[in-house]
Enzyme design. Structure first.
Site, PDB file in Angstrom:
ATOM      1  N   ASN A 175       0.818  -1.225   0.000  1.00 56.58           N
ATOM      2  CA  ASN A 175       0.000   0.000   0.000  1.00 56.58           C
ATOM      3  C   ASN A 175       0.851   1.274   0.000  1.00 56.58           C
ATOM      4  O   ASN A 175       0.783   2.109   0.893  1.00 56.58           O
ATOM      5  CB  ASN A 175      -1.023   0.003   1.152  1.00 56.58           C
ATOM      6  CG  ASN A 175      -0.393  -0.115   2.531  1.00 56.58           C
ATOM      7  OD1 ASN A 175       0.761  -0.494   2.684  1.00 56.58           O
ATOM      8  ND2 ASN A 175      -1.168   0.201   3.548  1.00 56.58           N
ATOM      9  N   ASP A 180       3.293  -5.981  11.821  1.00 51.50           N
ATOM     10  CA  ASP A 180       2.430  -4.981  11.154  1.00 51.50           C
ATOM     11  C   ASP A 180       3.000  -3.585  11.403  1.00 51.50           C
ATOM     12  O   ASP A 180       2.252  -2.637  11.687  1.00 51.50           O
ATOM     13  CB  ASP A 180       0.961  -5.084  11.589  1.00 51.50           C
ATOM     14  CG  ASP A 180       0.040  -4.282  10.662  1.00 51.50           C
ATOM     15  OD1 ASP A 180       0.527  -3.732   9.651  1.00 51.50           O
ATOM     16  OD2 ASP A 180      -1.160  -4.189  10.959  1.00 51.50           O
ATOM     17  N   HIS A 192       3.591   6.179  11.080  1.00 50.35           N
ATOM     18  CA  HIS A 192       2.850   7.348  10.590  1.00 50.35           C
ATOM     19  C   HIS A 192       3.481   8.609  11.175  1.00 50.35           C
ATOM     20  O   HIS A 192       4.113   8.555  12.242  1.00 50.35           O
ATOM     21  CB  HIS A 192       1.386   7.289  11.043  1.00 50.35           C
ATOM     22  CG  HIS A 192       0.574   6.225  10.380  1.00 50.35           C
ATOM     23  ND1 HIS A 192       0.269   6.247   9.037  1.00 50.35           N
ATOM     24  CD2 HIS A 192       0.002   5.095  10.865  1.00 50.35           C
ATOM     25  CE1 HIS A 192      -0.461   5.184   8.732  1.00 50.35           C
ATOM     26  NE2 HIS A 192      -0.626   4.454   9.826  1.00 50.35           N
TER      27      HIS A 192
HETATM   28  O1  DOR Z   1      -3.221  -0.461  11.502  1.00 54.66           O
HETATM   29  C1  DOR Z   1      -2.943  -0.723  10.345  1.00 54.66           C
HETATM   30  N1  DOR Z   1      -2.144   0.097   9.609  1.00 54.66           N
HETATM   31  N2  DOR Z   1      -3.453  -1.809   9.797  1.00 54.66           N
HETATM   32  C2  DOR Z   1      -3.317  -2.080   8.486  1.00 54.66           C
HETATM   33  O2  DOR Z   1      -3.800  -3.073   8.051  1.00 54.66           O
HETATM   34  C3  DOR Z   1      -2.623  -1.122   7.600  1.00 54.66           C
HETATM   35  C4  DOR Z   1      -1.668  -0.308   8.332  1.00 54.66           C
HETATM   36  C5  DOR Z   1      -1.132   0.870   7.565  1.00 54.66           C
HETATM   37  O3  DOR Z   1      -0.797   0.723   6.382  1.00 54.66           O
HETATM   38  O4  DOR Z   1      -1.008   1.955   8.146  1.00 54.66           O
HETATM   39 ZN    ZN Z   2      -3.613  -5.229   7.491  1.00 54.06          ZN
END
Ligand code: DOR
Ligand code: ZN
Length: 398
Positions: A91, A279, A283
């Site tokens: 992504n 994960d 950010h």
């Molecule tokens: O908390 C999350 N952040 N879950 C996800 O599945 C994607 C991820 C993100 O790309 O920030």
């Molecule tokens: Zn995810």
């Protein structure tokens, strides 16, 4: 490149003894006691020497969101967290759908050369949930496909993708979230998609890996699928194991109830959980204020898991090594994750005695977004070795 680590407590998924490990030309060459070599020597006395960690689920945000993280900062965060291999989600911007974008990531990763990087391709082109034509163009570098960040809404699109994935020997990583239901109930959204994807995997014979499993019901369906011989593996994250819903922190899927956490831990003990994946979702402060879900996880995964799972007596360090090293290596097809002759010399030195507080100001990740800031933990990565080279050393380590 040669290196000898001496007098450490050597721990992997199946061993626990005091001894020495010698790496030559990037490979574990000799394991024993009182080894003498004319090369760089690290005194491991009082420390654990374990296989480095391998993360099946990380977001490094390059291309497109490099203000959150980039391949260099993500690689440094991985090394500091004890990881030498990561599997990156697609992504990004542009989305990693085509080989042109994927190859740019892989080239940069090779130039930096701190961690082994696998880049996922998206299941649907640009994560739009529709076309899967790009899957036919993927080359052998790609082993996993995922629309992580979103679920694949259409069952027919997912089924078609699984058929192609099966033909091309790709594993689908499912972010199980039904976007039509998620506003109403995040649990129902996760449970229904988990059930659907297992059913589709059973129907198509495609290898399926369920990401960040967080509910009891989703795990029950995975257990049932495994018992029936469906080609399904799964991961849980450190935050879904160590936190309960009283910790208010936005992550997707959400932090769940004590009952869910207890069930996930039982599933680990019973051998139904394949890996712990971070994960890692860095950010910026501003994006987080605006509601971006995610936790910067690579630099806290080991201490959080060690403190919660081993410290509280749920599992042994051998089992944690299986979940963080051996099993993810197997799923990724890497010759790492165990301390055996002939395996790659990717190791970590760990201090499992000293208590300390997690301090995001020390993070090498660009993302300091974590609910673990200030938490007291045990389990510190003090040195990371990749192919016999020291790639990270904590300041307290001689
Ligand atoms: O908390 C999350 N952040 N879950 C996800 O599945 C994607 C991820 C993100 O790309 O920030
Ligand atoms: Zn995810």
């Amino acid at each position: 490149m040669e290196i000898l680590i001496k007098n450490a407590r050597v721990v992997d998924s199946s061993q626990d003894f005091i001894g020495d490990v010698y790496i030559n030309s990037g490979i574990i060459y000799e394991i024993g006691k009182k080894l003498e070599k004319d090369c760089e020597v690290i005194d491991g006395e009082g420390y654990i020497l374990a296989p480095s960690f391998i993360d099946l689920h990380s977001h490094f945000r390059e291309p497109g969101y490099t203000y959150k993280e980039d391949i260099l900062s993500g690689s440094k965060a991985a090394s500091r967290g004890g990881y030498t291999a990561v599997n990156l989600m697609a992504n990004t911007k542009p989305v990693c759908s085509r080989m042109e974008t994927i190859n740019k990531v892989l080239k940069k990763a090779r130039e930096i050369n701190l961690v082994d990087i696998h880049q996922c391709a998206s299941i649907t082109e640009n994560l739009w949930g529709e076309s899967i034509d790009h899957l036919y163009e993927l080359t052998n570098e790609v082993k996993f496909i995922s629309d992580d960040g979103k679920g694949v809404a259409s069952s027919r699109v997912m089924l078609d993708a699984m058929v192609v994935a099966r033909e091309k020997n790709l594993t689908i990583i499912s972010h199980a979230e039904n976007e039509q239901l998620v506003d109403l109930d995040t649990r129902l959204a996760e449970n229904m998609m988990t059930w659907r994807d297992i059913a589709l995997s059973k129907f198509t014979g495609c290898k399926l890996h369920l990401a960040h499993v967080s509910t009891k019901e989703a795990m029950q369906d995975i257990i049932e699928g495994k018992k029936q011989g469906v080609r399904v593996t799964c991961e849980v994250t450190p935050h879904h194991l160590a936190l309960t819903e009283e910790t208010v922190y936005r992550v997707n899927p959400p932090i769940r109830s004590p009952e869910d956490v207890a069930f996930l831990i039982e599933a680990i003990k019973d051998g139904f959980v394949d890996t712990i994946s971070t994960d890692h979702a860095p950010h910026s402060i501003e994006d987080k204020i605006n509601g971006a879900p995610g936790i910067s996880g690579l630099e806290t995964a080991f201490p959080v898991c060690f403190t919660k799972l081993v410290g509280e007596g749920h599992i042994t360090l051998n089992k944690l090594s299986e979940l963080m090293s051996k099993n993810p290596a197997k799923i990724m097809g890497l010759n790492k994750g165990e301390i055996k002759i002939g395996y790659e010399g990717d190791l970590v030195i760990l201090d499992t005695k000293t208590k300390y507080n997690i301090d995001t100001s020390e993070f090498l990740s660009k993302g300091g977004n974590t609910p673990f800031e200030g938490k007291t933990v045990t389990g510190k990565v003090i040195c990371t070795i990749k192919a016999g080279n020291v790639v990270y050393k904590d300041k307290i380590f001689r």
